[in-house]
Design an enzyme around this catalytic site. Structure first.
Site, short mmCIF file in Angstrom:
data_model
loop_
_atom_site.label_atom_id
_atom_site.label_comp_id
_atom_site.label_asym_id
_atom_site.label_seq_id
_atom_site.Cartn_x
_atom_site.Cartn_y
_atom_site.Cartn_z
N ILE A 33 0.83 -1.21 0.00
CA ILE A 33 0.00 0.00 0.00
C ILE A 33 0.87 1.26 0.00
O ILE A 33 0.58 2.23 -0.71
CB ILE A 33 -0.95 -0.04 1.23
CG1 ILE A 33 -1.97 -1.18 1.07
CG2 ILE A 33 -1.67 1.29 1.40
CD1 ILE A 33 -2.81 -1.47 2.32
N ASN B 135 2.05 4.95 7.14
CA ASN B 135 1.49 3.72 6.58
C ASN B 135 2.10 2.44 7.16
O ASN B 135 1.43 1.41 7.23
CB ASN B 135 1.71 3.76 5.06
CG ASN B 135 1.53 2.41 4.41
OD1 ASN B 135 0.41 1.93 4.23
ND2 ASN B 135 2.64 1.74 4.08
N LYS C 159 3.56 12.92 15.52
CA LYS C 159 4.12 13.96 16.39
C LYS C 159 5.17 14.80 15.66
O LYS C 159 5.09 16.04 15.66
CB LYS C 159 4.74 13.30 17.63
CG LYS C 159 5.48 14.29 18.52
CD LYS C 159 6.00 13.66 19.80
CE LYS C 159 6.88 14.68 20.52
NZ LYS C 159 7.27 14.24 21.86
N TYR D 131 -3.52 -7.04 16.79
CA TYR D 131 -3.54 -6.17 15.60
C TYR D 131 -4.75 -5.24 15.66
O TYR D 131 -4.64 -4.02 15.46
CB TYR D 131 -3.60 -7.04 14.35
CG TYR D 131 -3.62 -6.28 13.04
CD1 TYR D 131 -2.45 -5.76 12.49
CD2 TYR D 131 -4.81 -6.10 12.33
CE1 TYR D 131 -2.47 -5.08 11.28
CE2 TYR D 131 -4.83 -5.42 11.13
CZ TYR D 131 -3.66 -4.92 10.60
OH TYR D 131 -3.68 -4.24 9.39
N LYS E 21 -4.97 -1.09 15.90
CA LYS E 21 -5.62 -0.24 14.89
C LYS E 21 -6.73 0.61 15.52
O LYS E 21 -7.00 1.72 15.07
CB LYS E 21 -6.14 -1.10 13.73
CG LYS E 21 -5.02 -1.78 12.93
CD LYS E 21 -4.07 -0.77 12.29
CE LYS E 21 -3.05 -1.42 11.36
NZ LYS E 21 -2.14 -0.45 10.71
N VAL F 222 -6.59 -6.13 1.68
CA VAL F 222 -5.97 -5.55 0.48
C VAL F 222 -4.87 -6.53 0.06
O VAL F 222 -4.07 -6.98 0.90
CB VAL F 222 -5.34 -4.17 0.79
CG1 VAL F 222 -4.69 -3.58 -0.46
CG2 VAL F 222 -6.40 -3.21 1.34
P1 NAD Z 1 3.15 -4.84 3.78
O1 NAD Z 1 3.59 -5.80 4.83
O2 NAD Z 1 3.01 -5.33 2.38
O3 NAD Z 1 4.11 -3.55 3.76
C1 NAD Z 1 4.42 -2.88 4.95
C2 NAD Z 1 5.70 -2.09 4.76
O4 NAD Z 1 5.99 -1.44 6.01
C3 NAD Z 1 6.90 -2.99 4.43
O5 NAD Z 1 7.64 -2.45 3.35
C4 NAD Z 1 7.70 -2.99 5.73
O6 NAD Z 1 9.10 -3.17 5.52
C5 NAD Z 1 7.37 -1.61 6.29
N1 NAD Z 1 7.63 -1.57 7.73
C6 NAD Z 1 7.31 -2.51 8.66
N2 NAD Z 1 7.79 -2.17 9.86
C7 NAD Z 1 8.43 -0.97 9.70
C8 NAD Z 1 9.13 -0.11 10.57
N3 NAD Z 1 9.30 -0.44 11.87
N4 NAD Z 1 9.64 1.03 10.08
C9 NAD Z 1 9.49 1.35 8.77
N5 NAD Z 1 8.85 0.57 7.89
C10 NAD Z 1 8.32 -0.59 8.35
O7 NAD Z 1 1.77 -4.25 4.32
P2 NAD Z 1 0.57 -3.52 3.54
O8 NAD Z 1 -0.47 -4.55 3.28
O9 NAD Z 1 1.09 -2.69 2.42
O10 NAD Z 1 0.01 -2.60 4.72
C11 NAD Z 1 0.30 -1.22 4.85
C12 NAD Z 1 -0.52 -0.65 6.01
O11 NAD Z 1 -1.92 -0.85 5.75
C13 NAD Z 1 -0.24 -1.36 7.35
O12 NAD Z 1 -0.29 -0.40 8.40
C14 NAD Z 1 -1.38 -2.34 7.47
O13 NAD Z 1 -1.64 -2.68 8.83
C15 NAD Z 1 -2.51 -1.54 6.84
N6 NAD Z 1 -3.59 -2.38 6.33
C16 NAD Z 1 -3.34 -3.42 5.46
C17 NAD Z 1 -4.40 -4.21 5.03
C18 NAD Z 1 -4.20 -5.39 4.11
O14 NAD Z 1 -5.13 -6.22 3.98
N7 NAD Z 1 -3.06 -5.51 3.42
C19 NAD Z 1 -5.70 -3.94 5.47
C20 NAD Z 1 -5.92 -2.88 6.35
C21 NAD Z 1 -4.86 -2.09 6.77
#
Ligand code: NAD
Length: 275
Positions: free
Chosen positions: A17, A96, A130, A172, A176, A205
């Site tokens: 995302i 994100n 922040k 989780y 959130k 997603v």
């Molecule tokens: P993903 O795991 O594909 O990507 C997450 C990215 O965040 C990765 O590149 C990872 O290296 C980076 N990351 C993790 N920990 C980190 C840290 N400590 N510092 C910096 N970067 C860090 O996840 P996604 O599916 O792209 O999700 C993105 C956001 O959307 C997340 O917060 C997730 O909880 C939220 N979300 C995802 C979904 C889903 O179904 N995929 C649904 C609702 C919400």
């Protein structure tokens, strides 16, 4: 027309995302600061190269990498400082980065997994909000203090699970829900500076995060997608671009009267069990 609409900092921008949001905001005319953890430098460099191919107003879009672990206060401060040093401002912060650990039941969730989830999903988002807000308030003062003059926006990553409980996601889900509280309280506090604070809260997603959930539930990725799609009103999972489209809207002038909003994409809102 100005060469850039402003500067957007996106965390977790190496994939999924975050990557989609970064590419979309670059196409919309923003200069991008791309954050991910240091081990993901190569992924960030790949996104940077993709952004270099985008032109806006006849000029190539700009992107810099700002690696940091968002759980570390010093690294987040440095990430914001470097963004300002290299691109001049922070007009948009998209907090994100987030993680989803394995999906055990509450009684099987380890304290280590609970703490790790809160470290990224809550402390990380708090630190990004922040230090971005401090920078945005400084910009607001430099620009004369009129709310309408800032155009600054903070966006957080929540989830459908921050509104609707899902079994197997207690840590989780709780993290959130915290993003929701942080977002709505920050929106109230930052409104006088013209800084809007909103969050996206999608259902499933299709990213690496979902691939991992499929593996953990012992299902082939394609079977998992097909089975989960049946529970979704629009009969498909969301895509990273679906979320990027929402973020593009939330940071735009078209959303200039939207703050404290917490959007669950209805298309991906899993239906509660039917009796
Ligand atoms: P993903 O795991 O594909 O990507 C997450 C990215 O965040 C990765 O590149 C990872 O290296 C980076 N990351 C993790 N920990 C980190 C840290 N400590 N510092 C910096 N970067 C860090 O996840 P996604 O599916 O792209 O999700 C993105 C956001 O959307 C997340 O917060 C997730 O909880 C939220 N979300 C995802 C979904 C889903 O179904 N995929 C649904 C609702 C919400």
């Amino acid at each position: 027309m100005s060469a850039s609409k402003g500067v957007a900092l996106v965390t977790g921008a190496g994939r999924g995302i975050g990557r989609a949001i970064a590419l979309r905001l670059a196409r919309d005319g923003y200069s991008l600061a791309l954050n991910d953890t240091s081990p993901n430098r190569a992924a960030v460099a790949a996104v940077q190269s993709e952004i270099a191919q985008i032109t806006y107003s006849g000029r190539p879009a700009k992107a810099v990498g700002v690696p940091a672990d968002v759980t570390d206060e010093g690294q987040v401060q440095e990430m914001v400082r470097r963004t300002v040093e290299e691109l001049g401002a922070v007009d948009v912060m998209v907090a994100n980065a987030g993680i989803l650990k394995a999906r055990p039941s509450l009684v099987e969730t380890s304290l280590a997994d609970f703490d790790a989830t809160f470290a990224v999903n809550v402390r990380g988002v708090f630190l990004c909000y922040k230090y971005a807000a401090q920078q945005m308030i400084a910009q607001h003062r430099q620009r004369g203090g009129a709310p309408a003059s800032t155009g600054c926006s903070i966006i957080g990553a929540a989830s459908v699970t921050s509104k609707q409980a899902w079994a197997g996601l207690s840590a989780y889900s709780a993290s959130k829900w915290a993003v929701r509280g942080l977002t709505q309280a920050s929106a109230l506090e930052l409104a006088p500076y013209g800084i809007r604070v909103n969050a996206y809260a999608p259902g499933l997603v299709d990213t690496k995060m979902v691939e991992r959930i499929a593996v953990e539930s012992n299902r082939e990725h394609s079977r998992y997608i097909a089975e989960e799609s049946r529970n979704i009103p629009l009969k498909r999972l969301g895509t990273p671009d679906d979320v990027a489209n929402l973020v593009a809207f939330l940071v735009s002038d078209k959303a200039s009267y939207i703050t404290g909003a917490f959007d669950t994409s209805r298309g991906t809102y899993k239906q509660p069990p039917q009796n």
